[in-house]
Write a protein that holds these residues in place. Structure first.
Motif, PDB file in Angstrom:
ATOM      1  N   GLY A  93       0.811  -1.212   0.000  1.00 56.43           N
ATOM      2  CA  GLY A  93       0.000   0.000   0.000  1.00 56.43           C
ATOM      3  C   GLY A  93       0.842   1.258   0.000  1.00 56.43           C
ATOM      4  N   PHE A  94       1.954   1.242   0.748  1.00 59.65           N
ATOM      5  CA  PHE A  94       2.868   2.383   0.781  1.00 59.65           C
ATOM      6  C   PHE A  94       3.457   2.633  -0.606  1.00 59.65           C
ATOM      7  CE2 PHE A  94       6.960   4.408   1.531  1.00 59.65           C
ATOM      8  CZ  PHE A  94       6.605   5.437   2.391  1.00 59.65           C
ATOM      9  N   MET A  95       3.841   1.552  -1.280  1.00 58.06           N
ATOM     10  CA  MET A  95       4.390   1.700  -2.632  1.00 58.06           C
ATOM     11  C   MET A  95       3.334   2.280  -3.586  1.00 58.06           C
ATOM     12  SD  MET A  95       7.545   0.783  -2.589  1.00 58.06           S
ATOM     13  CE  MET A  95       7.973   0.395  -4.252  1.00 58.06           C
ATOM     14  N   LEU A  96       2.092   1.824  -3.461  1.00 57.53           N
ATOM     15  CA  LEU A  96       1.031   2.359  -4.323  1.00 57.53           C
ATOM     16  C   LEU A  96       0.724   3.822  -4.010  1.00 57.53           C
ATOM     17  CD1 LEU A  96      -1.530  -0.595  -4.448  1.00 57.53           C
ATOM     18  CD2 LEU A  96       0.045   0.142  -6.238  1.00 57.53           C
ATOM     19  N   LEU A  97       0.737   4.177  -2.729  1.00 53.52           N
ATOM     20  CA  LEU A  97       0.400   5.550  -2.343  1.00 53.52           C
ATOM     21  C   LEU A  97       1.469   6.550  -2.770  1.00 53.52           C
ATOM     22  CD1 LEU A  97      -1.045   5.080   1.246  1.00 53.52           C
ATOM     23  CD2 LEU A  97      -2.261   5.950  -0.742  1.00 53.52           C
ATOM     24  N   PHE A  98       2.738   6.170  -2.658  1.00 53.13           N
ATOM     25  CA  PHE A  98       3.827   7.120  -2.866  1.00 53.13           C
ATOM     26  C   PHE A  98       4.632   6.865  -4.127  1.00 53.13           C
ATOM     27  CE2 PHE A  98       3.048   7.224   1.718  1.00 53.13           C
ATOM     28  CZ  PHE A  98       2.870   8.587   1.891  1.00 53.13           C
ATOM     29  N   ARG A  99       4.099   6.086  -5.086  1.00 48.15           N
ATOM     30  CA  ARG A  99       4.889   5.784  -6.277  1.00 48.15           C
ATOM     31  C   ARG A  99       5.187   7.021  -7.118  1.00 48.15           C
ATOM     32  NH1 ARG A  99       0.698   2.053  -9.431  1.00 48.15           N
ATOM     33  NH2 ARG A  99      -1.115   3.339  -9.019  1.00 48.15           N
ATOM     34  N   SER A 100       4.336   8.019  -7.090  1.00 52.14           N
ATOM     35  CA  SER A 100       4.616   9.237  -7.860  1.00 52.14           C
ATOM     36  C   SER A 100       5.662  10.111  -7.168  1.00 52.14           C
ATOM     37  CB  SER A 100       3.337  10.042  -8.074  1.00 52.14           C
ATOM     38  OG  SER A 100       2.823  10.475  -6.829  1.00 52.14           O
ATOM     39  N   PHE A 101       5.908   9.868  -5.884  1.00 48.29           N
ATOM     40  CA  PHE A 101       6.880  10.659  -5.142  1.00 48.29           C
ATOM     41  C   PHE A 101       8.290  10.087  -5.249  1.00 48.29           C
ATOM     42  CE2 PHE A 101       9.098  11.470  -1.061  1.00 48.29           C
ATOM     43  CZ  PHE A 101       9.212  12.840  -1.166  1.00 48.29           C
ATOM     44  N   PHE A 102       8.435   8.790  -5.530  1.00 47.70           N
ATOM     45  CA  PHE A 102       9.747   8.164  -5.541  1.00 47.70           C
ATOM     46  C   PHE A 102      10.718   8.772  -6.554  1.00 47.70           C
ATOM     47  CE2 PHE A 102       7.550   4.332  -3.617  1.00 47.70           C
ATOM     48  CZ  PHE A 102       8.001   4.619  -2.347  1.00 47.70           C
ATOM     49  N   PRO A 103      10.327   9.070  -7.804  1.00 45.29           N
ATOM     50  CA  PRO A 103      11.289   9.704  -8.724  1.00 45.29           C
ATOM     51  C   PRO A 103      11.791  11.057  -8.213  1.00 45.29           C
ATOM     52  CG  PRO A 103       9.433   8.839  -9.949  1.00 45.29           C
ATOM     53  CD  PRO A 103       9.093   8.705  -8.495  1.00 45.29           C
ATOM     54  N   VAL A 104      10.925  11.817  -7.569  1.00 42.94           N
ATOM     55  CA  VAL A 104      11.335  13.110  -7.018  1.00 42.94           C
ATOM     56  C   VAL A 104      12.349  12.902  -5.898  1.00 42.94           C
ATOM     57  CG1 VAL A 104      10.524  15.179  -5.805  1.00 42.94           C
ATOM     58  CG2 VAL A 104       9.157  14.190  -7.637  1.00 42.94           C
ATOM     59  N   ALA A 105      12.077  11.929  -5.022  1.00 43.21           N
ATOM     60  CA  ALA A 105      12.991  11.659  -3.905  1.00 43.21           C
ATOM     61  C   ALA A 105      14.333  11.154  -4.407  1.00 43.21           C
ATOM     62  CB  ALA A 105      12.363  10.644  -2.951  1.00 43.21           C
ATOM     63  N   PHE A 106      14.330  10.243  -5.394  1.00 39.71           N
ATOM     64  CA  PHE A 106      15.582   9.746  -5.934  1.00 39.71           C
ATOM     65  C   PHE A 106      16.353  10.847  -6.658  1.00 39.71           C
ATOM     66  CE2 PHE A 106      13.569   5.362  -5.960  1.00 39.71           C
ATOM     67  CZ  PHE A 106      14.270   4.952  -4.835  1.00 39.71           C
ATOM     68  N   GLY A 107      15.648  11.730  -7.353  1.00 39.20           N
ATOM     69  CA  GLY A 107      16.313  12.866  -8.001  1.00 39.20           C
ATOM     70  C   GLY A 107      16.979  13.783  -6.992  1.00 39.20           C
ATOM     71  N   PHE A 108      16.296  14.030  -5.865  1.00 44.36           N
ATOM     72  CA  PHE A 108      16.874  14.851  -4.808  1.00 44.36           C
ATOM     73  C   PHE A 108      18.099  14.177  -4.210  1.00 44.36           C
ATOM     74  CE2 PHE A 108      17.160  15.840  -0.253  1.00 44.36           C
ATOM     75  CZ  PHE A 108      17.459  17.191  -0.335  1.00 44.36           C
ATOM     76  N   LEU A 109      18.013  12.888  -3.941  1.00 42.28           N
ATOM     77  CA  LEU A 109      19.166  12.170  -3.395  1.00 42.28           C
ATOM     78  C   LEU A 109      20.339  12.188  -4.367  1.00 42.28           C
ATOM     79  CD1 LEU A 109      17.599   9.027  -1.697  1.00 42.28           C
ATOM     80  CD2 LEU A 109      18.720  10.954  -0.595  1.00 42.28           C
ATOM     81  N   GLY A 110      20.034  12.074  -5.660  1.00 45.51           N
ATOM     82  CA  GLY A 110      21.099  12.118  -6.664  1.00 45.51           C
ATOM     83  C   GLY A 110      21.804  13.459  -6.702  1.00 45.51           C
ATOM     84  N   SER A 111      21.092  14.529  -6.407  1.00 41.27           N
ATOM     85  CA  SER A 111      21.727  15.844  -6.413  1.00 41.27           C
ATOM     86  C   SER A 111      22.503  16.098  -5.123  1.00 41.27           C
ATOM     87  CB  SER A 111      20.680  16.945  -6.615  1.00 41.27           C
ATOM     88  OG  SER A 111      19.824  17.016  -5.499  1.00 41.27           O
ATOM     89  N   VAL A 112      22.146  15.409  -4.058  1.00 39.89           N
ATOM     90  CA  VAL A 112      22.820  15.602  -2.765  1.00 39.89           C
ATOM     91  C   VAL A 112      24.046  14.719  -2.648  1.00 39.89           C
ATOM     92  CG1 VAL A 112      22.555  15.330  -0.267  1.00 39.89           C
ATOM     93  CG2 VAL A 112      20.739  16.368  -1.602  1.00 39.89           C
ATOM     94  N   ILE A 113      23.915  13.457  -3.056  1.00 37.99           N
ATOM     95  CA  ILE A 113      25.008  12.489  -2.920  1.00 37.99           C
ATOM     96  C   ILE A 113      25.929  12.612  -4.115  1.00 37.99           C
ATOM     97  CG2 ILE A 113      25.555  10.044  -2.784  1.00 37.99           C
ATOM     98  CD1 ILE A 113      22.867   9.624  -1.445  1.00 37.99           C
ATOM     99  N   GLN A 114      27.217  12.750  -3.867  1.00 39.62           N
ATOM    100  CA  GLN A 114      28.189  12.928  -4.939  1.00 39.62           C
ATOM    101  C   GLN A 114      29.133  11.737  -5.074  1.00 39.62           C
ATOM    102  OE1 GLN A 114      27.997  15.339  -7.129  1.00 39.62           O
ATOM    103  NE2 GLN A 114      26.231  16.139  -6.029  1.00 39.62           N
ATOM    104  N   ILE A 115      28.674  10.530  -4.774  1.00 40.60           N
ATOM    105  CA  ILE A 115      29.460   9.320  -4.956  1.00 40.60           C
ATOM    106  C   ILE A 115      29.120   8.770  -6.334  1.00 40.60           C
ATOM    107  CG2 ILE A 115      29.950   7.019  -4.053  1.00 40.60           C
ATOM    108  CD1 ILE A 115      28.909   8.050  -1.324  1.00 40.60           C
TER     109      ILE A 115
END
Length: 133
Positions: A93-115
Motif C-alpha cells: 500500500g505504501f508503494m502504491l500511495l507514494f509511487r509518484s513521489f519516488f522519482p522526485v525523492a531519488f532525483g533529490f538524493l542524486g543531487s545531494v550524494i556525490q558518490i
C-alpha cells in the motif's frame, strides 16, 4: 520563510518515533506490539504535520483507493496481531500511495550524494535522462 507550528514539531517527533518503533519491531522478528505502536505513532504524527483534513483527503482520494485500502488494512492486521501479513500489505500500500513521489525523492538524493556509483544508480532509479553510461 515557512513557519513551523508547535503541532508540526510534535508531529515530526511522533513520526520519527513511529518509524523507529516500526524498524525496531521488524528487527525483533515482527513483534506485533512494537509494530502496532509504530503504526499508531506514524499515523498520528502524519496527522499532526499536515492536519486532519489533509490527511483524510490524501488517504481517501479516488485514485489512491487501492493503496489506501492496502495500507490501512495492513495497519488493521498488525493491530489484530497478524504482523507479517499486515506489514506485507502495508508495504504494498505504501508503494502504491507514494509511487509518484519516488522519482522526485531519488532525483533529490542524486543531487545531494556525490558518490559516482551511487549517483549513477539513483539517477537510473529516478528516471533521469542524464545518467552516466
Amino acid at each position: 520563510m515557512v513557519t513551523v507550528t508547535e503541532f508540526q514539531k510534535i508531529g515530526v517527533g511522533l513520526t520519527g518515533f513511529g518509524l523507529f518503533f516500526l524498524m525496531f519491531g521488524v528487527l525483533l522478528y515482527f513483534d506485533s506490539v512494537l509494530l502496532a505502536f509504530g503504526n499508531v505513532l506514524f499515523l498520528t504524527g502524519l496527522t499532526f504535520i499536515i492536519g486532519l483534513q489533509r490527511t483524510a483527503q490524501f488517504f481517501f482520494q479516488r485514485q489512491k483507493a487501492r493503496g489506501s485500502t492496502f495500507f490501512l488494512g495492513g495497519v488493521a492486521l498488525v493491530l489484530l496481531r497478524w504482523p507479517v501479513v499486515g506489514m506485507v500489505m502495508e508495504s504494498y500500500g505504501f508503494m502504491l500511495l507514494f509511487r509518484s513521489f519516488f522519482p522526485v525523492a531519488f532525483g533529490f538524493l542524486g543531487s545531494v550524494i556525490q558518490i559516482p556509483f551511487v549517483n549513477m544508480l539513483i539517477s537510473k532509479l529516478s528516471g533521469s535522462s542524464t545518467s552516466m553510461v
